[in-house]
Design an enzyme around this catalytic site. Structure first.
Site: not given
Ligand code: PLP
Length: 381
Positions: A37, A261
């Site tokens: 993702k 800043y």
């Molecule tokens: C992001 C996600 C994962 C992966 O989790 P990790 O801790 O990065 O391995 C798995 N399942 C869902 C539904 C997620 O949103």
């Protein structure tokens, strides 16, 4: 040729392959899927997907159908078949279109179940889907009354070929947390009465924990990219992502000089201050400016003053004289500066530091840093 002045993300594809093998070797269930993702957590799925596919990955998990299409496009034409599972459900794309593109939606509601059932009836063909069960996160998936309704109306699943029952734990980084154990118990209880399919519950932390927490199909993201979501397991993962930004200038200033800043930092002594082309506009967390570091020529140097949109200041007074020059690469995290500890300093999870910064950086892939050290078990020799 002009030098790039932006952030540069170096993605070590050998390290990615090592982490895949390590996870694969640990897992005791049926199959491991790779979560890609958000463009493979910002690393770029167009190079991540082919490497994982070549290493034997046959399941890819994405957020949106559009990302699913990108995974399909990234898979080499001759690659063995891989399933692409879409976590956000139908998400605006019809079941027929999912099927036509080889995407398996993870259905999130009874409405989606009904729409797939109807599509299967219309097209006279069963549809491959996974179904998300919400066991306590209150985010996506069927709630308990929906599950009860399904158990009372088995015909609602007609025309659905269910590959996986999916659930997500509320403490994904702490699989032994009592809340997670309750969710697992609920998941086991529900799926025992539903039609048989793989049970998909473990994420990175679950796979790195002991076998009873593995389930049938793991969805692993962080661990592949070198992030240990449960560092107490002491799993050594290979560093995949290194983020650097160039030094723009180095100035020698007297004691009591205001830097950045608001003059938040005043030099306590005559100092050498390097200006680095990286800031919050590049996805870096602003709290890094308090107590954060960069690494220059193998030496850690503290970030001082406020972080600007595209610039930050580093105190390089203690580095060897003349060591730092404009154009030098300052490492923000990676091979010299552990991403997990950078994130801890910023009060964030490692993924929350990685994804926004990696996504915006120019990316370069290497396979050179750990040549030939991937053993069958994924252990770094
Ligand atoms: C992001 C996600 C994962 C992966 O989790 P990790 O801790 O990065 O391995 C798995 N399942 C869902 C539904 C997620 O949103």
């Amino acid at each position: 040729m002009t030098r790039s002045v932006g952030l540069l993300l170096t993605v070590d594809l050998d390290a990615l392959r090592c982490n895949w093998q390590r996870v694969q070797a640990r897992f005791t269930g049926q199959c491991v899927g790779a979560v890609v993702k958000h463009d493979a957590y910002g690393l770029g799925l167009t190079h991540v997907v082919p490497v994982l596919a070549a290493a034997g990955c046959r399941y890819f998990w994405v957020d949106t159908p559009q990302r699913g299409l990108a995974v399909r496009a990234a898979l080499p034409a001759h690659a063995p078949h891989a399933d692409v599972l879409v976590l956000y459900g139908l998400a605006g794309m019809s079941m027929a279109d999912h099927a036509a593109h080889g995407l398996v939606p993870v259905l999130t509601s009874l409405e989606e179940v009904a729409s797939v059932r109807e599509s299967a009836r219309l097209h006279h063909t069963p549809h491959r889907v996974a179904i998300h069960l919400d066991t306590g996160l209150t985010r996506l998936g069927l709630q308990e009354p929906d599950v009860v309704a399904l158990l009372n109306h088995p015909d609602w699943l007609e025309g659905l070929h269910i590959t996986d029952w999916v659930t997500q734990l509320s403490r994904f980084d702490a699989p032994h947390d009592p809340a997670c154990l309750r969710q697992r118990a609920r998941f086991a209880q529900w799926t025992a009465r539903l039609p048989a399919a793989r049970r998909c519950v473990a994420t990175s932390a679950g796979v790195l924990a002991e076998p009873p927490l593995h389930g049938d199909h793991a969805r692993v993201g962080a661990a592949l990219y070198g992030i240990d979501t449960a560092p107490d397991h002491g799993q050594q993962l290979a560093v995949v992502a290194t983020l650097t930004a160039p030094v723009l200038q180095v100035v020698a200033v007297p004691a009591d000089t205001a830097v950045g800043y608001g003059g938040l930092f005043r030099t306590p002594r005559p100092s050498l201050i390097a200006t680095v082309a990286a800031g919050y506009g590049d996805g870096l967390p602003m709290p890094l400016a308090q107590g954060g570091q960069v690494v220059l020529h193998g030496h850690a140097a503290p970030i001082v003053g406020a972080m600007a949109m595209g610039l930050l200041s580093v105190d390089v007074t203690d580095l060897p004289a003349g060591a730092v020059r404009p154009g030098d690469a300052a490492e923000l995290y990676g091979t010299h500066l552990n991403l997990n500890s950078v994130a801890r300093r910023a009060g964030l999870s490692a993924a929350a530091v990685l994804v926004p910064s990696a996504s915006r950086a120019e990316r370069r892939c290497t396979t050179a840093s750990v040549p030939g050290v991937c053993t069958a078990s994924g252990v770094l020799a």
